[in-house]
Design a protein around this motif. Sequence first.
Motif, PDB file in Angstrom:
ATOM      1  N   GLY A   1       0.860  -1.223  -0.043  1.00 43.77           N
ATOM      2  CA  GLY A   1      -0.239  -0.138   0.122  1.00 43.77           C
ATOM      3  C   GLY A   1       0.928   1.213   0.051  1.00 43.77           C
ATOM      4  N   SER A   2       0.239   2.424   0.155  1.00 43.07           N
ATOM      5  CA  SER A   2       0.814   3.855  -0.010  1.00 43.07           C
ATOM      6  C   SER A   2       0.103   4.643   1.289  1.00 43.07           C
ATOM      7  CB  SER A   2       0.387   4.157  -1.124  1.00 43.07           C
ATOM      8  OG  SER A   2       0.938   3.439  -2.372  1.00 43.07           O
ATOM      9  N   CYS A   3       0.781   5.651   1.461  1.00 41.50           N
ATOM     10  CA  CYS A   3       0.632   6.712   2.458  1.00 41.50           C
ATOM     11  C   CYS A   3       0.751   7.947   1.835  1.00 41.50           C
ATOM     12  CB  CYS A   3       1.217   6.616   3.786  1.00 41.50           C
ATOM     13  SG  CYS A   3       0.834   7.975   4.922  1.00 41.50           S
ATOM     14  N   PHE A   4      -0.127   8.898   1.616  1.00 42.11           N
ATOM     15  CA  PHE A   4      -0.076  10.285   1.100  1.00 42.11           C
ATOM     16  C   PHE A   4      -0.497  11.021   2.236  1.00 42.11           C
ATOM     17  CE2 PHE A   4      -0.834   7.376  -2.664  1.00 42.11           C
ATOM     18  CZ  PHE A   4      -0.363   8.159  -3.704  1.00 42.11           C
ATOM     19  N   THR A   5       0.487  12.303   2.511  1.00 41.72           N
ATOM     20  CA  THR A   5       0.388  12.930   3.579  1.00 41.72           C
ATOM     21  C   THR A   5       0.073  14.264   3.313  1.00 41.72           C
ATOM     22  OG1 THR A   5       1.512  11.323   5.060  1.00 41.72           O
ATOM     23  CG2 THR A   5       1.598  13.515   5.903  1.00 41.72           C
ATOM     24  N   LEU A   6      -0.652  15.346   3.757  1.00 42.10           N
ATOM     25  CA  LEU A   6      -0.825  16.662   3.464  1.00 42.10           C
ATOM     26  C   LEU A   6      -0.294  17.122   4.714  1.00 42.10           C
ATOM     27  CD1 LEU A   6      -1.723  19.133   1.773  1.00 42.10           C
ATOM     28  CD2 LEU A   6      -3.959  18.705   2.705  1.00 42.10           C
ATOM     29  N   VAL A   7       1.001  17.888   4.707  1.00 42.03           N
ATOM     30  CA  VAL A   7       1.436  18.500   5.883  1.00 42.03           C
ATOM     31  C   VAL A   7       1.245  19.987   5.894  1.00 42.03           C
ATOM     32  CG1 VAL A   7       3.643  19.030   7.178  1.00 42.03           C
ATOM     33  CG2 VAL A   7       3.353  16.935   5.688  1.00 42.03           C
ATOM     34  N   LEU A   8       0.442  20.359   6.922  1.00 47.47           N
ATOM     35  CA  LEU A   8       0.231  21.865   7.067  1.00 47.47           C
ATOM     36  C   LEU A   8       1.121  22.451   8.039  1.00 47.47           C
ATOM     37  CD1 LEU A   8      -3.676  21.597   6.994  1.00 47.47           C
ATOM     38  CD2 LEU A   8      -2.179  22.224   5.276  1.00 47.47           C
ATOM     39  N   PRO A   9       1.604  23.716   8.137  1.00 46.55           N
ATOM     40  CA  PRO A   9       2.392  24.245   9.260  1.00 46.55           C
ATOM     41  C   PRO A   9       1.670  24.684  10.493  1.00 46.55           C
ATOM     42  CG  PRO A   9       1.922  26.027   7.461  1.00 46.55           C
ATOM     43  CD  PRO A   9       1.301  24.515   7.025  1.00 46.55           C
ATOM     44  N   ALA A  10       2.449  25.006  11.353  1.00 55.13           N
ATOM     45  CA  ALA A  10       1.787  25.360  12.709  1.00 55.13           C
ATOM     46  C   ALA A  10       1.020  26.604  12.586  1.00 55.13           C
ATOM     47  CB  ALA A  10       2.851  25.373  13.915  1.00 55.13           C
ATOM     48  N   ALA A  11       1.094  27.409  11.670  1.00 48.95           N
ATOM     49  CA  ALA A  11       0.505  28.477  11.776  1.00 48.95           C
ATOM     50  C   ALA A  11      -0.841  28.731  11.243  1.00 48.95           C
ATOM     51  CB  ALA A  11       1.560  29.599  10.755  1.00 48.95           C
ATOM     52  N   ARG A  12      -1.067  27.345  10.583  1.00 47.86           N
ATOM     53  CA  ARG A  12      -2.510  27.334   9.955  1.00 47.86           C
ATOM     54  C   ARG A  12      -3.278  26.130  10.720  1.00 47.86           C
ATOM     55  NH1 ARG A  12      -3.697  29.557   5.168  1.00 47.86           N
ATOM     56  NH2 ARG A  12      -2.198  30.665   4.327  1.00 47.86           N
ATOM     57  N   VAL A  13      -2.679  25.821  11.863  1.00 50.86           N
ATOM     58  CA  VAL A  13      -3.337  24.728  12.661  1.00 50.86           C
ATOM     59  C   VAL A  13      -3.754  25.259  14.034  1.00 50.86           C
ATOM     60  CG1 VAL A  13      -3.083  22.293  13.735  1.00 50.86           C
ATOM     61  CG2 VAL A  13      -2.307  23.039  11.350  1.00 50.86           C
ATOM     62  N   GLN A  14      -4.886  24.643  14.571  1.00 48.58           N
ATOM     63  CA  GLN A  14      -5.065  25.016  16.093  1.00 48.58           C
ATOM     64  C   GLN A  14      -6.021  23.874  16.589  1.00 48.58           C
ATOM     65  OE1 GLN A  14      -7.177  28.908  16.695  1.00 48.58           O
ATOM     66  NE2 GLN A  14      -5.273  30.040  16.409  1.00 48.58           N
ATOM     67  N   ALA A  15      -5.995  23.648  17.886  1.00 47.36           N
ATOM     68  CA  ALA A  15      -6.762  22.778  18.449  1.00 47.36           C
ATOM     69  C   ALA A  15      -7.983  23.113  18.682  1.00 47.36           C
ATOM     70  CB  ALA A  15      -6.103  22.196  19.853  1.00 47.36           C
ATOM     71  N   LEU A  16      -9.029  22.298  18.605  1.00 51.23           N
ATOM     72  CA  LEU A  16     -10.517  23.109  18.333  1.00 51.23           C
ATOM     73  C   LEU A  16     -10.985  22.479  19.708  1.00 51.23           C
ATOM     74  CD1 LEU A  16     -12.902  24.208  16.949  1.00 51.23           C
ATOM     75  CD2 LEU A  16     -13.460  21.912  16.142  1.00 51.23           C
ATOM     76  N   SER A  17     -11.226  23.649  20.630  1.00 58.34           N
ATOM     77  CA  SER A  17     -11.934  23.378  22.155  1.00 58.34           C
ATOM     78  C   SER A  17     -13.283  22.766  21.823  1.00 58.34           C
ATOM     79  CB  SER A  17     -11.759  24.511  22.816  1.00 58.34           C
ATOM     80  OG  SER A  17     -12.584  25.582  22.396  1.00 58.34           O
ATOM     81  N   GLN A  18     -13.928  22.290  22.748  1.00 56.18           N
ATOM     82  CA  GLN A  18     -15.229  21.625  22.883  1.00 56.18           C
ATOM     83  C   GLN A  18     -16.286  22.757  22.809  1.00 56.18           C
ATOM     84  OE1 GLN A  18     -16.092  18.613  22.627  1.00 56.18           O
ATOM     85  NE2 GLN A  18     -13.698  17.941  22.540  1.00 56.18           N
ATOM     86  N   THR A  19     -15.731  24.065  23.412  1.00 56.93           N
ATOM     87  CA  THR A  19     -16.846  25.003  23.294  1.00 56.93           C
ATOM     88  C   THR A  19     -16.700  25.957  22.248  1.00 56.93           C
ATOM     89  OG1 THR A  19     -15.044  26.492  24.302  1.00 56.93           O
ATOM     90  CG2 THR A  19     -16.478  25.359  25.883  1.00 56.93           C
ATOM     91  N   GLN A  20     -16.195  25.743  21.209  1.00 55.24           N
ATOM     92  CA  GLN A  20     -15.726  26.639  19.797  1.00 55.24           C
ATOM     93  C   GLN A  20     -16.784  26.152  18.991  1.00 55.24           C
ATOM     94  OE1 GLN A  20     -11.344  25.869  19.446  1.00 55.24           O
ATOM     95  NE2 GLN A  20     -11.599  28.201  18.710  1.00 55.24           N
ATOM     96  N   PRO A  21     -17.543  26.916  18.173  1.00 54.55           N
ATOM     97  CA  PRO A  21     -18.744  26.542  17.357  1.00 54.55           C
ATOM     98  C   PRO A  21     -18.117  25.920  16.144  1.00 54.55           C
ATOM     99  CG  PRO A  21     -17.812  28.949  17.087  1.00 54.55           C
ATOM    100  CD  PRO A  21     -17.244  28.340  18.186  1.00 54.55           C
ATOM    101  N   ALA A  22     -19.163  25.282  15.274  1.00 55.96           N
ATOM    102  CA  ALA A  22     -18.602  24.676  14.312  1.00 55.96           C
ATOM    103  C   ALA A  22     -18.844  25.578  12.930  1.00 55.96           C
ATOM    104  CB  ALA A  22     -19.633  23.425  13.974  1.00 55.96           C
ATOM    105  N   GLU A  23     -19.059  26.457  13.003  1.00 53.71           N
ATOM    106  CA  GLU A  23     -18.683  27.629  12.085  1.00 53.71           C
ATOM    107  C   GLU A  23     -17.407  28.287  11.953  1.00 53.71           C
ATOM    108  OE1 GLU A  23     -21.141  28.151   9.503  1.00 53.71           O
ATOM    109  OE2 GLU A  23     -22.284  26.568  10.561  1.00 53.71           O
ATOM    110  N   PRO A  24     -17.062  28.757  10.764  1.00 52.00           N
ATOM    111  CA  PRO A  24     -15.963  29.267  10.522  1.00 52.00           C
ATOM    112  C   PRO A  24     -15.918  30.560  11.525  1.00 52.00           C
ATOM    113  CG  PRO A  24     -17.305  29.568   8.418  1.00 52.00           C
ATOM    114  CD  PRO A  24     -17.875  28.650   9.235  1.00 52.00           C
ATOM    115  N   VAL A  25     -14.612  30.783  11.945  1.00 55.18           N
ATOM    116  CA  VAL A  25     -14.462  31.868  12.671  1.00 55.18           C
ATOM    117  C   VAL A  25     -13.244  32.834  12.184  1.00 55.18           C
ATOM    118  CG1 VAL A  25     -13.979  32.778  15.134  1.00 55.18           C
ATOM    119  CG2 VAL A  25     -15.114  30.762  14.709  1.00 55.18           C
ATOM    120  N   SER A  26     -13.393  34.149  12.144  1.00 56.68           N
ATOM    121  CA  SER A  26     -12.262  34.842  11.667  1.00 56.68           C
ATOM    122  C   SER A  26     -11.661  35.753  12.939  1.00 56.68           C
ATOM    123  CB  SER A  26     -12.778  36.136  10.799  1.00 56.68           C
ATOM    124  OG  SER A  26     -13.292  35.345   9.504  1.00 56.68           O
ATOM    125  N   PHE A  27     -10.459  35.835  13.122  1.00 55.98           N
ATOM    126  CA  PHE A  27      -9.862  36.447  13.786  1.00 55.98           C
ATOM    127  C   PHE A  27      -9.114  37.752  13.468  1.00 55.98           C
ATOM    128  CE2 PHE A  27      -9.826  32.105  15.208  1.00 55.98           C
ATOM    129  CZ  PHE A  27     -10.385  31.966  16.586  1.00 55.98           C
TER     130      PHE A  27
END
Length: 436
Positions: free
Chosen positions: A410-436
């Motif tokens: 088999g194969s593994c294809f990996t899309l790597v995103l940098p830290a500046a574009r990743v955040q942990a989503l807390s349980q209290t955050q809405p599912a809609e997109p948020v602009s900061f």
Amino acid sequence: MVLAVAGAATAGAWVLADSAWALWGAVGGAGLASALVCLVDSWRGVRLLRWLSGHQDTDAPVMGGFWGELSARAERVIRKRERDTRREQDQLQQFLNGIEASPNGVLMLDAGEQIEWCNQMAADHLGLDAHRDLRQRITNLVRAPAFVAHLHARNHEQSVQIPAPGGTGLISIVVRPYGEGQRLLLTQDVTARERADKTRRDFVANVSHEIRTPLTVLAGFVETMSSLPLTEVERQRVLGLMAQQTRRMQSLVGDLLALARLEDSPRPPTDQWWPLARVGAAVEAEARGLSAGRHPLEFDWGVWQVAGSEVELQSGIGNLVNNAIRYTPEGGTIRVSTVSRVDGGLEIRVNDSGAGIAPEHLPRLAERFYRVDGSRSRETGGTGLGLSIVKHVAQRHGGELRITSELGHGSCFTLVLPAARVQALSQTQPAEPVSF
């Protein structure tokens, strides 16, 4: 001076006034005064001449009379000329600095084809030393036959291209005559431009080839249906094949338009955040429809949110998942997972249990229209542009596409995103997109 001589003559006559030598006393006094004046005058002239013969680093000698005036005027003229020279030298240096800052090389040859001057870029382009090779004959240093022939030709309207030192690129050289037998050489590294032109030519050729095949099939089916009596079963079969080729062309055009949008549009925003599960929901729906139950599908999007373009991310991840489904035999497993990186980035991995890919194909998989097995790719509906789209999406988001595979495993294809574009989503955050 006249007053000094007259005074000395009077003094000499007065001293010998009571003798017959009074006249000679006046003459002697005048002569002595004249000699003294001439001596002083000569001494002043010598001082000025000595100053003029030197470097004029110090001030001109201060003297009275004629020599003092001449000294002051000479100093004013010299100082003005020094200021003019310094100004011209500064302008020349600025001009040379500007040429040095140019991305193009500039080299000047005299009538004997010897190097009079060149900037560092020209030296790098031609493999020269900008200082050591001055006054050297250019054809002794740059021996490419095409360049030597072009330099000696009478017509210099066109440029000539030669391999870069070390054979790692391509250098374009333009020759322009000037002065009395002198020539100006302008050099430019055209490696990237030639590579882009080749890519464009290959791209046009590949697109033409990819579209020609379904068009040929469609034309043949149309002719068959218009010229031959077909049964209902045969007609339905032909219509099905025509629809299949039409969908193939539609997919190809769609992927081409997607690539064009990726290349021409601005980079995705860094302040528009999307829950990864929301991005993945559309990917899951498309994947389940494409698989139609033939593969076990596993999705684990984690608790993350990503910054960028939702449409592009869906397209990138979707292409990886759809490729895995197309090239994995029925019953094979496709699993999508997320892994946090040490540097704060995020890996979105798409694993399949397919046949795997030979190592020699891995570096070229993201090239446009590159296929490991062209016939199989067309049978599965692939356009040969999917991984190229994923690569563009990754790069536009500051990440990269990584591919690992082993034949039979088999194969593994990996899309790597940098830290500046990743955040942990807390349980209290809405599912809609948020602009900061």
